[in-house]
Design a protein around this motif. Structure first.
Motif, PDB file in Angstrom:
ATOM      1  N   VAL A 568     -15.590  53.358  81.492  1.00 42.63           N
ATOM      2  CA  VAL A 568     -15.076  53.957  79.942  1.00 42.63           C
ATOM      3  C   VAL A 568     -13.544  53.746  79.956  1.00 42.63           C
ATOM      4  O   VAL A 568     -13.544  54.907  81.081  1.00 42.63           O
ATOM      5  CB  VAL A 568     -15.880  54.938  79.271  1.00 42.63           C
ATOM      6  N   TRP A 569     -12.478  53.826  79.580  1.00 41.71           N
ATOM      7  CA  TRP A 569     -11.329  54.478  78.926  1.00 41.71           C
ATOM      8  C   TRP A 569     -10.782  54.770  77.737  1.00 41.71           C
ATOM      9  O   TRP A 569     -11.651  54.090  76.733  1.00 41.71           O
ATOM     10  CB  TRP A 569     -10.118  52.616  79.520  1.00 41.71           C
ATOM     11  N   SER A 570      -9.890  55.829  77.776  1.00 42.48           N
ATOM     12  CA  SER A 570      -9.442  55.851  76.430  1.00 42.48           C
ATOM     13  C   SER A 570      -8.365  55.108  76.094  1.00 42.48           C
ATOM     14  O   SER A 570      -8.009  54.782  77.388  1.00 42.48           O
ATOM     15  CB  SER A 570      -9.241  57.191  76.316  1.00 42.48           C
ATOM     16  N   MET A 572      -5.945  54.850  74.037  1.00 47.01           N
ATOM     17  CA  MET A 572      -4.099  55.314  73.438  1.00 47.01           C
ATOM     18  C   MET A 572      -4.144  56.692  75.030  1.00 47.01           C
ATOM     19  O   MET A 572      -2.729  56.011  74.988  1.00 47.01           O
ATOM     20  CB  MET A 572      -3.806  56.634  72.462  1.00 47.01           C
ATOM     21  N   GLU A 573      -4.227  56.482  75.778  1.00 51.37           N
ATOM     22  CA  GLU A 573      -4.377  57.209  76.695  1.00 51.37           C
ATOM     23  C   GLU A 573      -3.973  56.933  77.847  1.00 51.37           C
ATOM     24  O   GLU A 573      -3.518  57.284  78.954  1.00 51.37           O
ATOM     25  CB  GLU A 573      -5.489  58.987  77.674  1.00 51.37           C
ATOM     26  N   GLY A 574      -4.691  55.756  77.895  1.00 56.23           N
ATOM     27  CA  GLY A 574      -4.984  54.456  79.270  1.00 56.23           C
ATOM     28  C   GLY A 574      -5.789  55.568  80.562  1.00 56.23           C
ATOM     29  O   GLY A 574      -4.719  55.135  81.728  1.00 56.23           O
ATOM     30  N   VAL A 575      -6.709  56.467  80.357  1.00 53.48           N
ATOM     31  CA  VAL A 575      -7.138  56.854  81.461  1.00 53.48           C
ATOM     32  C   VAL A 575      -9.001  56.329  81.381  1.00 53.48           C
ATOM     33  O   VAL A 575      -9.296  56.562  80.426  1.00 53.48           O
ATOM     34  CB  VAL A 575      -7.152  58.781  82.075  1.00 53.48           C
ATOM     35  N   VAL A 576      -9.620  56.956  82.899  1.00 56.45           N
ATOM     36  CA  VAL A 576     -10.943  56.932  82.803  1.00 56.45           C
ATOM     37  C   VAL A 576     -11.462  57.991  82.338  1.00 56.45           C
ATOM     38  O   VAL A 576     -11.223  59.150  82.964  1.00 56.45           O
ATOM     39  CB  VAL A 576     -11.341  56.466  83.985  1.00 56.45           C
ATOM     40  N   THR A 577     -12.847  58.052  80.872  1.00 55.22           N
ATOM     41  CA  THR A 577     -13.282  58.916  80.967  1.00 55.22           C
ATOM     42  C   THR A 577     -14.974  59.035  81.333  1.00 55.22           C
ATOM     43  O   THR A 577     -15.352  59.871  81.845  1.00 55.22           O
ATOM     44  CB  THR A 577     -13.340  59.057  79.319  1.00 55.22           C
ATOM     45  N   HIS A 578     -15.072  57.503  81.648  1.00 51.75           N
ATOM     46  CA  HIS A 578     -16.422  58.000  82.406  1.00 51.75           C
ATOM     47  C   HIS A 578     -16.255  56.561  83.141  1.00 51.75           C
ATOM     48  O   HIS A 578     -16.070  56.530  83.383  1.00 51.75           O
ATOM     49  CB  HIS A 578     -17.941  57.818  81.073  1.00 51.75           C
ATOM     50  N   VAL A 579     -17.571  56.758  84.422  1.00 46.94           N
ATOM     51  CA  VAL A 579     -17.881  55.908  85.116  1.00 46.94           C
ATOM     52  C   VAL A 579     -19.276  55.260  85.482  1.00 46.94           C
ATOM     53  O   VAL A 579     -20.316  56.930  85.332  1.00 46.94           O
ATOM     54  CB  VAL A 579     -17.144  55.856  86.903  1.00 46.94           C
ATOM     55  N   GLY A 580     -19.821  54.252  85.973  1.00 44.98           N
ATOM     56  CA  GLY A 580     -20.863  54.321  85.476  1.00 44.98           C
ATOM     57  C   GLY A 580     -21.011  53.496  87.575  1.00 44.98           C
ATOM     58  O   GLY A 580     -20.533  51.971  87.353  1.00 44.98           O
ATOM     59  N   GLY A 606     -28.288  38.108  88.364  1.00 47.77           N
ATOM     60  CA  GLY A 606     -29.264  37.934  87.060  1.00 47.77           C
ATOM     61  C   GLY A 606     -29.597  39.765  86.739  1.00 47.77           C
ATOM     62  O   GLY A 606     -30.925  39.328  85.483  1.00 47.77           O
ATOM     63  N   ALA A 607     -28.894  40.480  87.095  1.00 53.16           N
ATOM     64  CA  ALA A 607     -29.554  41.831  86.171  1.00 53.16           C
ATOM     65  C   ALA A 607     -29.376  41.950  84.455  1.00 53.16           C
ATOM     66  O   ALA A 607     -27.906  41.611  84.379  1.00 53.16           O
ATOM     67  CB  ALA A 607     -29.443  43.050  87.019  1.00 53.16           C
ATOM     68  N   ILE A 608     -29.630  43.176  83.648  1.00 49.98           N
ATOM     69  CA  ILE A 608     -28.882  43.580  82.620  1.00 49.98           C
ATOM     70  C   ILE A 608     -28.881  44.367  82.651  1.00 49.98           C
ATOM     71  O   ILE A 608     -30.325  45.251  82.984  1.00 49.98           O
ATOM     72  CB  ILE A 608     -29.759  42.566  81.639  1.00 49.98           C
ATOM     73  N   MET A 609     -28.368  45.707  82.480  1.00 50.74           N
ATOM     74  CA  MET A 609     -28.363  46.995  82.106  1.00 50.74           C
ATOM     75  C   MET A 609     -27.912  47.405  81.289  1.00 50.74           C
ATOM     76  O   MET A 609     -26.562  46.974  80.553  1.00 50.74           O
ATOM     77  CB  MET A 609     -27.359  47.468  83.254  1.00 50.74           C
ATOM     78  N   ARG A 610     -28.413  48.480  80.183  1.00 50.13           N
ATOM     79  CA  ARG A 610     -28.363  49.057  79.069  1.00 50.13           C
ATOM     80  C   ARG A 610     -27.884  51.019  79.569  1.00 50.13           C
ATOM     81  O   ARG A 610     -28.331  51.678  79.973  1.00 50.13           O
ATOM     82  CB  ARG A 610     -29.555  49.332  78.535  1.00 50.13           C
ATOM     83  N   TRP A 611     -26.406  50.847  78.904  1.00 50.47           N
ATOM     84  CA  TRP A 611     -25.947  52.418  79.473  1.00 50.47           C
ATOM     85  C   TRP A 611     -26.378  53.003  78.154  1.00 50.47           C
ATOM     86  O   TRP A 611     -25.737  52.614  76.567  1.00 50.47           O
ATOM     87  CB  TRP A 611     -24.884  51.872  80.314  1.00 50.47           C
ATOM     88  N   LYS A 612     -25.867  54.299  77.721  1.00 49.90           N
ATOM     89  CA  LYS A 612     -25.528  54.812  76.593  1.00 49.90           C
ATOM     90  C   LYS A 612     -24.417  55.524  76.813  1.00 49.90           C
ATOM     91  O   LYS A 612     -23.960  55.821  78.009  1.00 49.90           O
ATOM     92  CB  LYS A 612     -26.300  56.620  76.952  1.00 49.90           C
ATOM     93  N   PHE A 613     -23.782  54.721  75.332  1.00 51.60           N
ATOM     94  CA  PHE A 613     -22.594  55.264  75.815  1.00 51.60           C
ATOM     95  C   PHE A 613     -21.656  55.706  75.629  1.00 51.60           C
ATOM     96  O   PHE A 613     -22.528  57.044  74.476  1.00 51.60           O
ATOM     97  CB  PHE A 613     -21.610  54.367  74.573  1.00 51.60           C
ATOM     98  N   PRO A 614     -20.761  56.754  76.061  1.00 50.36           N
ATOM     99  CA  PRO A 614     -20.253  58.435  75.644  1.00 50.36           C
ATOM    100  C   PRO A 614     -19.625  59.049  74.737  1.00 50.36           C
ATOM    101  O   PRO A 614     -19.440  59.756  74.304  1.00 50.36           O
ATOM    102  CB  PRO A 614     -19.676  58.202  77.438  1.00 50.36           C
ATOM    103  N   HIS A 615     -19.299  57.720  73.834  1.00 47.23           N
ATOM    104  CA  HIS A 615     -18.257  57.906  73.102  1.00 47.23           C
ATOM    105  C   HIS A 615     -18.884  57.388  72.130  1.00 47.23           C
ATOM    106  O   HIS A 615     -18.465  56.969  71.071  1.00 47.23           O
ATOM    107  CB  HIS A 615     -16.757  57.555  72.786  1.00 47.23           C
ATOM    108  N   PRO A 616     -20.348  58.503  71.464  1.00 46.23           N
ATOM    109  CA  PRO A 616     -20.942  57.908  69.655  1.00 46.23           C
ATOM    110  C   PRO A 616     -19.348  57.760  68.914  1.00 46.23           C
ATOM    111  O   PRO A 616     -18.677  58.476  68.375  1.00 46.23           O
ATOM    112  CB  PRO A 616     -21.601  58.320  69.282  1.00 46.23           C
ATOM    113  N   PRO A 617     -20.066  57.326  67.392  1.00 53.17           N
ATOM    114  CA  PRO A 617     -18.949  57.320  66.266  1.00 53.17           C
ATOM    115  C   PRO A 617     -18.273  58.374  66.335  1.00 53.17           C
ATOM    116  O   PRO A 617     -19.111  59.453  66.035  1.00 53.17           O
ATOM    117  CB  PRO A 617     -19.555  56.680  65.300  1.00 53.17           C
ATOM    118  N   ASN A 618     -17.024  58.098  65.466  1.00 49.54           N
ATOM    119  CA  ASN A 618     -16.990  59.742  64.930  1.00 49.54           C
ATOM    120  C   ASN A 618     -16.459  61.235  66.327  1.00 49.54           C
ATOM    121  O   ASN A 618     -16.836  62.208  65.189  1.00 49.54           O
ATOM    122  CB  ASN A 618     -17.289  60.390  63.775  1.00 49.54           C
ATOM    123  N   CYS A 619     -16.629  61.021  67.104  1.00 42.36           N
ATOM    124  CA  CYS A 619     -16.467  62.202  67.920  1.00 42.36           C
ATOM    125  C   CYS A 619     -14.946  62.734  68.653  1.00 42.36           C
ATOM    126  O   CYS A 619     -13.684  61.649  67.998  1.00 42.36           O
ATOM    127  CB  CYS A 619     -17.609  61.985  69.452  1.00 42.36           C
TER     128      CYS A 619
END
Length: 619
Positions: A568-570, A572-580, A606-619
């Motif tokens: 997961v990248w920001s 504007m800043e171009g940096v990684v905020t989270h990795v999975g 064939g795997a489908i993976m569901r991750w919790k996205f770390p940046h919900p709206p208005n954060c």
């Protein structure tokens, strides 16, 4: 690279849809009778039977190819494949702690089979054909006691090991033209084999099961019959059925509490056989070959896994199958979500399209198209149809509720349709093909027509996105070009060129910039108006970046590729905020849901993976 810094927070993996049904006896029931254990890619999954909650054992660096659970349930053992000539690892997991208990490294290339002794003292491991060795490990000291060549003849290949039910010093190995009973001499650090005598029978054994009293061992063969061998003397006691053999061989075998045999064949038939003459008592046809059977509640209930990625729950009373879990069996090519909702998503693969609920990993609809591969998907904005791109050069539209075929565009591209997108007014479809052409189609009430063909790419169009005003689109191609097209005049507006094979492209929500990724492992920001490069980021240390998606507000974007890492990248800043790090195969596609709360990724296994996205709206 910043993305590899250990201090970066980890993405939370919420659920996985996937089951590798090709692993022999890969579906296991834990002795607590509450958890199913099975492999998927590099991960071992623990799935609660009551509430479907999942836990994950991470540590393998390549695909898990065999699995075993100790009788007490204290330990789980798993072995993996590795590259030819390299040593491979056996992991022993502490079930209570959900952590690695020991890493055992001796075999080369592949671990073929594993078995625990009845009192959890020892683990026996069998190497693959290129290794051809059997090793006995002391679980307490985590050291190898002794080892031996698995077979006595070069042409033979051992496939499976099985431990005695009562004796820690006796186990059996079997395979192509070989059946041996081994005795462990701990004091002298030796294992001594005794060849079983099958008379004139020549059989390739795929699976072995030992009776509860250790009197007989039962062997399933590729010929479709069962061998009954006296474990003490090593002599053939009986075999059958003589006439009605099991089609495509017996691939898995279990002894019921009553002594009857429950077996699965390569043709997908599950059969209950008599213990006396191997006569069929009951049988049921399942989808594709049966590879796993695990018994619960003294034989009244059992679970069955097949090569189709299905897990069935069955009862010995009525012998009827209930599907409890489904998954793709080959690489998932694309994932899409309907506009304005975060409740559903659709995936495509070889032979079919599937719709899933996002909150509970459950298949809602399957749209089969046999012997074809769907390369890309898109939902119409109004949600009335699901547009798909296929390798047989056709575009097909289906009803997302019924799965009914609504229309087909034949010969849409000469070398298959590889990318597709719909305009917001639901009146046009833009498609890209293996021939490098971009075509615009108009949808009329009862037909469709080709509006224009745009030819500038020299090779396959890999990704396609349409601007929100429906006046422009951008296409990325494996020829190293990315082109912005005018959808009113049907001409190229800007051409971006890079020394790479482009795999993915995304518009920033403000649509003045686009971001691209490809085999050069770089993420590039481009100006839409003049085609100039604005910024270039190092997106991965190894492997191509195959997929990307951006949030609706443009604050963050996600990438994934052959290194199996979700980042997961920001923006504007171009940096990684989270990795999975949890994917078994290369990441093939990804999608952030509309409300920025969930990220769905798919992979080549064939795997489908569901991750919790770390940046919900208005954060």
């Amino acid at each position: 690279m910043a993305g590899e810094t250990p201090s970066i927070p980890q993405l939370e993996l919420e659920a996985v849809i996937g089951f590798n049904g090709r692993v022999p006896s890969g579906l296991r029931l834990h002795p607590d009778k509450q958890h199913l254990i099975y492999p998927l890619g590099c991960t071992v999954i623990l799935r609660s039977i009551s509430d479907d909650k999942q836990e994950f054992l991470h540590g393998h660096t390549n695909n898990v190819c065999c699995l075993s659970v100790s009788r007490s349930g204290t330990y789980i053992a798993s072995g993996q494949i590795n590259f030819l000539g390299f040593k491979t690892t056996v992991f022993i997991w502490d079930y209570a702690q959900r952590s690695v208990y020991a890493e055992l490294v001796l075999h080369k290339a592949k671990v073929e089979s594993l078995a625990f002794s009845p009192n959890d003292k020892y683990l026996v491991s069998l190497g693959g054909q290129d290794d051809d060795s059997i090793v006995v490990w002391n679980i307490k000291t985590k050291q190898a006691i002794c080892g031996s060549t698995a077979t006595s003849h070069v042409a033979r290949h051992c496939l499976v090991v099985q431990y005695s039910n009562t004796d820690d010093n006796v186990f059996v190995s079997a395979g192509s033209g070989t059946l041996r009973v081994w005795e462990l001499d701990v004091a002298n650090r030796k294992i001594r084999p005794t060849e079983c005598k099958l008379g004139k029978l020549q059989r390739n054994i795929k699976c072995v099961e030992i009776s509860n009293d250790d009197q007989f061992l039962f062997c399933g063969t590729t010929s479709g019959d069962i061998l009954k061998v006296n474990l003490r003397t090593g002599l053939l006691s009986d075999f059958g059925p003589v006439k009605a053999k099991h089609s495509l061989g017996v691939s898995v075998l279990r002894v019921m509490e009553s002594g009857d045999l429950l077996l699965g064949s390569g043709s997908g038939v599950l059969t209950l056989c008599s213990k006396r003459n191997f006569k069929t008592l009951q049988s049921l046809q399942l989808e594709k070959g049966v590879t796993s059977i695990t018994i619960k509640d003294t034989g009244q209930q059992f679970f069955v896994g097949t090569e189709a990625g299905l897990i069935y729950r069955m009862s010995s009373d009525d012998f009827k199958a209930e599907v409890v879990f489904t998954s793709h069996t080959s690489a998932v090519k694309d994932v899409v979500m309907p506009f304005g909702t975060s409740e559903l998503f659709a995936t495509c693969s070889d032979d079919d399209i599937r719709l899933w609920r996002i909150d509970k990993p459950k298949e809602l609809l399957r749209i089969p198209v046999p012997n074809m591969t769907c390369n890309a998907l898109d939902f119409m904005i109004d949600g009335h149809s699901l547009i798909s791109a296929w390798n047989d050069c056709k575009i097909r539209a289906f009803g997302p509720e019924s799965g009914r075929l609504m229309f087909t565009i034949n010969d849409a591209h000469k070398m298959g349709v590889t990318a597709i997108a719909c305009t917001r007014d639901c009146k046009r479809i833009v498609s890209g093909g293996g021939d490098g052409q971009v075509r615009v189609w108009e949808l009329l009430p009862h037909c469709h027509r080709l509006v224009e063909i745009m030819k500038e790419h020299k090779a396959t169009v890999s990704s396609l996105k349409i601007k929100s005003n429906d006046k422009e689109c951008v296409t990325a191609s494996v020829d190293g070009t990315c082109i912005v097209w005018d959808l009113e005049r049907f001409v190229g507006l800007q051409r971006m060129i890079a020394n790479t094979v482009f795999r993915a492209v995304c518009y920033h929500p403000e649509e003045h910039q686009i971001i691209t990724s490809g085999t050069d492992r770089k993420i590039a920001y481009w100006d839409v108006y003049d085609g100039s490069i604005i910024r270039e980021l190092e997106g991965s240390q190894s492997g191509a970046i195959n997929a990307m998606d951006i949030t609706k507000d443009g604050g963050f974007f996600v990438t994934g590729g052959d290194d199996r890492v979700v980042r997961v990248w920001s923006y504007m800043e171009g940096v990684v905020t989270h990795v999975g790090i949890a994917q078994g195969g290369s990441i093939t596609s990804m999608k952030i849901c509309t409300n920025n709360r969930i990220l769905v990724t798919t992979s080549a296994d064939g795997a489908i993976m569901r991750w919790k996205f770390p940046h919900p709206p208005n954060c």
